[in-house]
Enzyme design. Sequence first.
Site, mmCIF file in Angstrom:
data_model
loop_
_atom_site.group_PDB
_atom_site.id
_atom_site.type_symbol
_atom_site.label_atom_id
_atom_site.label_comp_id
_atom_site.label_asym_id
_atom_site.label_seq_id
_atom_site.Cartn_x
_atom_site.Cartn_y
_atom_site.Cartn_z
ATOM 1 N N ASP A 1 5.415 -7.169 -15.538
ATOM 2 C CA ASP A 1 5.620 -6.148 -14.520
ATOM 3 C C ASP A 1 6.798 -5.295 -15.015
ATOM 4 O O ASP A 1 7.519 -5.699 -15.927
ATOM 5 C CB ASP A 1 5.953 -6.870 -13.202
ATOM 6 C CG ASP A 1 6.327 -5.919 -12.104
ATOM 7 O OD1 ASP A 1 5.555 -4.970 -11.854
ATOM 8 O OD2 ASP A 1 7.391 -6.109 -11.480
ATOM 9 N N LEU A 2 7.001 -4.114 -14.437
ATOM 10 C CA LEU A 2 8.078 -3.244 -14.932
ATOM 11 C C LEU A 2 9.325 -3.327 -14.048
ATOM 12 O O LEU A 2 10.334 -3.921 -14.422
ATOM 13 C CB LEU A 2 7.561 -1.799 -15.031
ATOM 14 C CG LEU A 2 8.571 -0.774 -15.532
ATOM 15 C CD1 LEU A 2 8.986 -1.052 -16.969
ATOM 16 C CD2 LEU A 2 7.983 0.633 -15.425
ATOM 17 N N ASP A 3 9.204 -2.756 -12.846
ATOM 18 C CA ASP A 3 10.366 -2.688 -11.964
ATOM 19 C C ASP A 3 10.752 -4.085 -11.459
ATOM 20 O O ASP A 3 9.923 -4.780 -10.882
ATOM 21 C CB ASP A 3 10.053 -1.752 -10.793
ATOM 22 C CG ASP A 3 11.196 -1.719 -9.790
ATOM 23 O OD1 ASP A 3 12.345 -1.906 -10.198
ATOM 24 O OD2 ASP A 3 10.920 -1.510 -8.599
ATOM 25 N N THR B 1 14.669 -0.513 -11.531
ATOM 26 C CA THR B 1 14.507 0.849 -11.013
ATOM 27 C C THR B 1 14.471 0.866 -9.483
ATOM 28 O O THR B 1 14.458 1.939 -8.887
ATOM 29 C CB THR B 1 13.229 1.511 -11.584
ATOM 30 O OG1 THR B 1 12.198 0.523 -11.659
ATOM 31 C CG2 THR B 1 13.467 2.091 -12.956
ATOM 32 N N LYS C 1 8.857 -3.201 -2.886
ATOM 33 C CA LYS C 1 8.777 -3.713 -4.268
ATOM 34 C C LYS C 1 7.347 -4.037 -4.664
ATOM 35 O O LYS C 1 6.676 -4.800 -3.964
ATOM 36 C CB LYS C 1 9.693 -4.923 -4.445
ATOM 37 C CG LYS C 1 11.144 -4.502 -4.475
ATOM 38 C CD LYS C 1 12.041 -5.622 -4.956
ATOM 39 C CE LYS C 1 13.462 -5.079 -5.104
ATOM 40 N NZ LYS C 1 14.422 -6.152 -5.318
ATOM 41 N N SER D 1 1.898 -2.734 -14.278
ATOM 42 C CA SER D 1 2.814 -2.206 -13.254
ATOM 43 C C SER D 1 2.106 -1.285 -12.274
ATOM 44 O O SER D 1 1.124 -0.633 -12.631
ATOM 45 C CB SER D 1 3.929 -1.425 -13.961
ATOM 46 O OG SER D 1 4.628 -0.607 -13.066
ATOM 47 N N ALA D 2 2.646 -1.202 -11.046
ATOM 48 C CA ALA D 2 2.099 -0.278 -10.043
ATOM 49 C C ALA D 2 2.620 1.139 -10.258
ATOM 50 O O ALA D 2 2.119 2.094 -9.660
ATOM 51 C CB ALA D 2 2.498 -0.753 -8.652
ATOM 52 N N LYS E 1 -1.700 -4.631 -6.172
ATOM 53 C CA LYS E 1 -1.386 -6.048 -6.047
ATOM 54 C C LYS E 1 -1.248 -6.374 -4.562
ATOM 55 O O LYS E 1 -0.721 -5.548 -3.834
ATOM 56 C CB LYS E 1 -0.051 -6.353 -6.748
ATOM 57 C CG LYS E 1 -0.027 -6.016 -8.229
ATOM 58 C CD LYS E 1 1.437 -6.030 -8.730
ATOM 59 C CE LYS E 1 1.517 -5.433 -10.126
ATOM 60 N NZ LYS E 1 2.892 -5.295 -10.618
ATOM 61 N N GLU F 1 6.581 -11.608 -13.089
ATOM 62 C CA GLU F 1 6.589 -10.771 -11.874
ATOM 63 C C GLU F 1 7.787 -11.043 -10.974
ATOM 64 O O GLU F 1 8.244 -12.172 -10.890
ATOM 65 C CB GLU F 1 5.327 -11.077 -11.048
ATOM 66 C CG GLU F 1 4.288 -10.005 -11.017
ATOM 67 C CD GLU F 1 4.661 -8.720 -10.295
ATOM 68 O OE1 GLU F 1 5.673 -8.675 -9.586
ATOM 69 O OE2 GLU F 1 3.914 -7.750 -10.463
ATOM 70 N N ASP F 2 8.261 -9.992 -10.284
ATOM 71 C CA ASP F 2 9.368 -10.185 -9.333
ATOM 72 C C ASP F 2 8.910 -10.050 -7.884
ATOM 73 O O ASP F 2 9.699 -10.305 -6.975
ATOM 74 C CB ASP F 2 10.492 -9.168 -9.580
ATOM 75 C CG ASP F 2 10.094 -7.761 -9.172
ATOM 76 O OD1 ASP F 2 8.971 -7.334 -9.547
ATOM 77 O OD2 ASP F 2 10.869 -7.094 -8.476
#
Length: 216
Positions: free
Chosen positions: A8-10, A16, A44, A113-114, A144, A168-169
Amino acid sequence: MKKAFIFDLDGVIVDTAKYHFLAWQKIAQELNINFTHEDNELLKGVSRVRSLDIILGLGNVQVSQADKDRMLIEKNEEYLSYLVDMDESEILPGVLKILKLLKEKNQGIALGSASKNARPILEKTGILSYFDVIVDGNDVTNAKPDPEVFLKAAQLLNIDPKNSIVFEDSVAGIQAANIAEMVSVGIGEETILHEADHIFKDFTQIETSFIEELIG
Ligand code: B16
Ligand code: MG
């Protein structure tokens, strides 16, 4: 064995969320909606369109579709203004070491990522070349916890979902990975991410031996 490692990114690679918060707060202020750091947690891993609906819901405010469209553009312009000066210093601690290790071990590396701003963020932080595959908010129709984003990443890497690992966070992201029958690795608080197969506070807590065991 070659496995798929999907990031995942953020909240996983970069933080971010703080910029998303500032940009959404500006929109909320215009609408006289009180928007707190706690409220920001609800956004998130959630898409931009859905995030606006959540904020409008918090204030019990209704606006026209035209106003929504304008706010979505405004929010993104504000968010992008915070990314202008972004560089490798914003990569979260321990991430680069794991990316390097996975490359050395010739593993499949993907982004799931979303965000529709994923590519410029990877470019600005100088890690775009680590990723064999990028699946982001521009490529999926189902958010997601729907597993579409991760299944697409594994498919593009040509690796079976059962041989895929997701970092994932967000709770929705962990659920998506579990639905896809992938190994889910939660990055964050154990109390929040308890559905994950493994949980680490951050990437500095992930030992080389853990990654080697996942590779098998
Ligand atoms: P954008 P992730 C998500 O990224 C963020 O967590 C979420 O807060 C944001 O609304 C979403 O991306 C969309 O981002 O406005 O840039 O398209 O955690 O899925 O990497
Ligand atoms: Mg995230």
